[in-house]
Design an enzyme around this catalytic site. Structure first.
Site, short mmCIF file in Angstrom:
data_model
loop_
_atom_site.label_atom_id
_atom_site.label_comp_id
_atom_site.label_asym_id
_atom_site.label_seq_id
_atom_site.Cartn_x
_atom_site.Cartn_y
_atom_site.Cartn_z
N PHE A 66 -25.04 20.26 18.82
CA PHE A 66 -25.81 19.51 19.34
C PHE A 66 -26.56 18.56 18.36
CE2 PHE A 66 -28.45 16.70 21.80
CZ PHE A 66 -27.78 16.01 23.05
N ASP A 84 -29.34 27.45 21.13
CA ASP A 84 -30.08 26.62 21.88
C ASP A 84 -29.47 26.41 23.05
OD1 ASP A 84 -30.63 24.08 22.90
OD2 ASP A 84 -29.96 23.15 21.33
N TYR A 137 -33.95 18.71 32.11
CA TYR A 137 -33.32 18.05 33.26
C TYR A 137 -31.74 17.55 33.32
CZ TYR A 137 -32.25 15.74 28.90
OH TYR A 137 -32.03 15.58 27.02
C1 PLP Z 1 -28.75 18.58 25.40
C2 PLP Z 1 -29.33 18.79 24.42
C3 PLP Z 1 -30.27 18.62 24.01
C4 PLP Z 1 -31.47 17.89 24.11
O1 PLP Z 1 -32.71 17.67 23.33
P1 PLP Z 1 -34.33 16.56 23.21
O2 PLP Z 1 -34.67 16.84 22.46
O3 PLP Z 1 -34.44 17.62 24.38
O4 PLP Z 1 -33.68 15.53 23.88
C5 PLP Z 1 -30.78 19.40 22.93
N1 PLP Z 1 -29.69 20.19 22.59
C6 PLP Z 1 -28.60 20.52 23.15
C7 PLP Z 1 -27.36 21.70 22.97
C8 PLP Z 1 -29.08 19.25 24.66
O5 PLP Z 1 -27.21 20.23 25.07
#
Ligand code: PLP
Length: 409
Positions: A126, A197, A222
């Protein structure tokens, strides 16, 4: 012979031990919600709890509410998440976003072990994970931090310079689920640490942080945890590492005694040192009440249903005569999502959304479907696949209005 997909789905729904949980969510009549991997649906209890938090706690009790439950909300919400990670109560805390928490933990890992200067991640992780690592590398400079991107199969390239490896448990594009135990062992053998993560897996896949001796975890509130748009994220740190951990966002909420208002920062004991500033009480309230749904659930059952829903979708894609051109990606193990590649993937998702099948698109050519097991049924999955078949047969996705992309896909 053509199979009666809907009849088969009804039988699967009947046998589903989690089928009644759906009633706990607000879902639109006539629509199928397959985007719970991006924004979880609204649990009914959340609206009530938010009303109370606004009208009574904020409206009437005002500042007194801090001592009537607000100040412990990051810890109490963390304790609800702990069993989903295989962690103990007292070991998980909710705060900030995944991005901010990655900054804290990555910086902390470099700070604890400055002679190892390489941060390793995987090219198609991500992007925020990569961006945060790039930011830290830029801040510290080449001599103190370098970022190296590898392929997930190349963990044998770790060396005595590797400080930390940043990995997602589930690949957000392909839905592939990686083996936390095996990869964590390989990373530890190289003397490095890992941050998993679990944004795309918390609440649907077991992680077993204790069993696998995972160093750090970050994850998102979320998605499958249904905490609402921008819900706070969470962190776990292996207890032995936490004792001496220093993280650079040393705000007052992470201080040992915030209301002493001392000049000098002194980190709190335990997980509290992972905090920075004032918690987002309304968002935390939403996440905390959404998590009550998990209270009496066995994560194994949730995991099993997620796998079955995804397999059922793939089964229809594989066998329906009109769906030949939608070959699902088939990683060796998957999370609660399925993607397929198509040259017109974006337009196809737009027509599906217009017809009440809520899904999404990821660059460059992936249509993505998430199967949140708490509220998605086998009938829903079937309806989605059959609508997809109609869209492909009628070719409506070729029309101009479906080619226009908005800011959020
Ligand atoms: C959705 C997601 C995020 C989101 O990060 P935010 O900083 O909370 O917006 C981070 N890492 C992964 C792998 C995700 O799927």
């Amino acid at each position: 012979m053509n199979r009666d997909w809907l009849a088969e789905a009804l039988r699967l729904d009947k046998a589903d031990p989690l089928r009644e949980l759906r009633e706990a969510f607000h879902l639109n009549e006539g629509e199928v919600y397959l985007d719970g991997n991006s924004l979880g649906a609204l649990p009914r209890v959340v609206a009530d709890e938010l009303n109370t938090a606004v009208a009574q706690q904020w409206g009437q009790r005002q500042i007194r509410s801090w001592n009537e439950g607000w100040i412990e909300l990051p810890q109490r919400t963390g304790d609800q998440i702990a069993p989903l990670l295989g962690a103990n109560a007292g070991e998980v805390i909710c705060a900030d976003s995944v991005s901010v928490n990655l900054f804290k933990l990555t910086a902390a890992s470099l700070w604890a072990n400055p002679e190892r200067t390489t941060i390793v991640s995987v090219k198609d992780m991500f992007p925020t994970d990569l961006y945060i690592a790039q930011g830290i590398a830029g801040l510290l400079g080449e001599a103190k931090c370098q970022l190296k991107l590898i392929h997930i199969d190349e963990l044998d390239q770790l060396d005595s310079q590797t400080n930390l490896v940043i990995l997602s448990q589930v690949n957000f594009r392909s839905g592939e689920a990686y083996d936390v135990g095996k990869l964590t062992r390989a990373i530890h053998e190289a003397g490095a640490k890992v941050v998993w993560d679990v944004s795309h897996s918390a609440g649907v896949l077991p992680i077993n942080v204790k069993q696998h001796e995972v160093d750090f975890v970050v994850g998102c509130g979320y998605k499958f945890l249904n905490g609402g748009p921008g819900a706070p994220a969470f962190m776990y740190v292996r207890p032995q590492l936490l004792e001496t951990l220093q993280q650079p966002l040393s705000g007052w909420m992470g201080h040992s005694d915030p209301f002493a208002f001392e000049t000098q920062y002194r980190p709190a004991q335990g997980r509290d040192r992972l905090l920075a500033g004032t918690p987002n009480i309304l968002s935390l309230t939403a996440l905390h009440s959404a998590l009550t749904i998990y209270q009496d659930l066995n994560l194994r059952d949730v995991f099993t249903k997620a796998q079955q829903l995804a397999s059922w979708f793939v089964e229809i894609l594989d066998n329906h005569p009109a769906l030949k051109e939608c070959q699902a990606l088939k990683p060796p193990a998957r999370g609660a999502q399925v993607s397929f590649q198509h040259d017109h993937a974006f337009a196809i998702t737009q027509v599906l959304i217009e017809r009440g099948i809520i899904c999404d698109f990821r660059e460059p050519n992936l249509a993505r479907f998430g199967f949140a097991p708490l509220y998605v049924s086998f009938s829903d999955v079937t309806q989605a696949a059959l609508t997809l078949a109609e869209v492909l047969v009628d070719g409506s996705y070729l029309q101009k209005q479906y080619q226009i992309s908005q800011k959020v896909t």
